[in-house]
Design a protein around this motif. Sequence first.
Motif, PDB file in Angstrom:
ATOM      1  N   UNK A 172      77.685 -58.557 -61.578  1.00  0.00           N
ATOM      2  CA  UNK A 172      77.249 -57.701 -62.678  1.00  0.00           C
ATOM      3  C   UNK A 172      78.304 -56.615 -62.837  1.00  0.00           C
ATOM      4  N   UNK A 173      79.180 -56.786 -63.827  1.00  0.00           N
ATOM      5  CA  UNK A 173      80.272 -55.837 -64.054  1.00  0.00           C
ATOM      6  C   UNK A 173      79.932 -54.868 -65.184  1.00  0.00           C
ATOM      7  N   UNK A 174      78.631 -54.707 -65.462  1.00  0.00           N
ATOM      8  CA  UNK A 174      78.196 -53.798 -66.523  1.00  0.00           C
ATOM      9  C   UNK A 174      78.722 -52.376 -66.324  1.00  0.00           C
ATOM     10  N   UNK A 175      78.787 -51.845 -65.082  1.00  0.00           N
ATOM     11  CA  UNK A 175      79.366 -50.507 -64.937  1.00  0.00           C
ATOM     12  C   UNK A 175      80.822 -50.425 -65.429  1.00  0.00           C
ATOM     13  N   UNK A 176      81.527 -51.542 -65.447  1.00  0.00           N
ATOM     14  CA  UNK A 176      82.899 -51.598 -65.951  1.00  0.00           C
ATOM     15  C   UNK A 176      82.955 -52.151 -67.373  1.00  0.00           C
ATOM     16  N   UNK A 177      81.926 -51.888 -68.170  1.00  0.00           N
ATOM     17  CA  UNK A 177      81.826 -52.406 -69.542  1.00  0.00           C
ATOM     18  C   UNK A 177      83.084 -52.094 -70.363  1.00  0.00           C
ATOM     19  N   UNK A 178      83.727 -50.959 -70.106  1.00  0.00           N
ATOM     20  CA  UNK A 178      84.950 -50.615 -70.855  1.00  0.00           C
ATOM     21  C   UNK A 178      86.063 -51.629 -70.623  1.00  0.00           C
ATOM     22  N   UNK A 179      86.063 -52.272 -69.455  1.00  0.00           N
ATOM     23  CA  UNK A 179      87.089 -53.260 -69.143  1.00  0.00           C
ATOM     24  C   UNK A 179      86.651 -54.677 -69.481  1.00  0.00           C
TER      25      UNK A 179
END
Length: 168
Positions: free
Chosen positions: A80-87
């Motif tokens: 879950x890479x949601x915290x890195x949504x900007x990337x």
Amino acid sequence: MPMDTPTAAEVASIASPINLILLSLLIVLAYMRLRPTPPITLPKGPPPTVFRIFTPPELKPFNGENSMPVYLAVRGRIFDVTPGRNFYGPGGPYENFAGRDATRGLACGSFDEDMLTKNLDGPLDKLEGLGPEEMEALRGWEERFSEKYLVVGKLVAVGSEGTGQAEN
């Protein structure tokens, strides 16, 4: 000398402007100290994420569009890479990997669309043709994701979701 009643000048000195200001300040400070405080409310946390098995077509909607979380797979593990949504989300440099198996692209250091498996209903990428340098790069990416993001699932090929066996 007998004690007389206080004169008007003596009474006026008690009610001087500075005394009234000090009395007002004392009342305000007492109110601030003694007033009831509202209870502290903690912010709501994210909803719990349940570990589950995904096939590539089931993973595809988790690309950050339509308020969906952003997931990507690396060697069969879904992060879950949601915290890195900007990337990893829409408009980010790694947006091609969102909702997909990013293993080969990360290993090769390429963010092109042609690094992704075209047939989502076909077998998972077996990583054939990758050399030791690419496999080392992949291990670095996998380690970075493991440290930074939650594993929310396992990627399996279409048709093998009942067995729980991932093709690697």
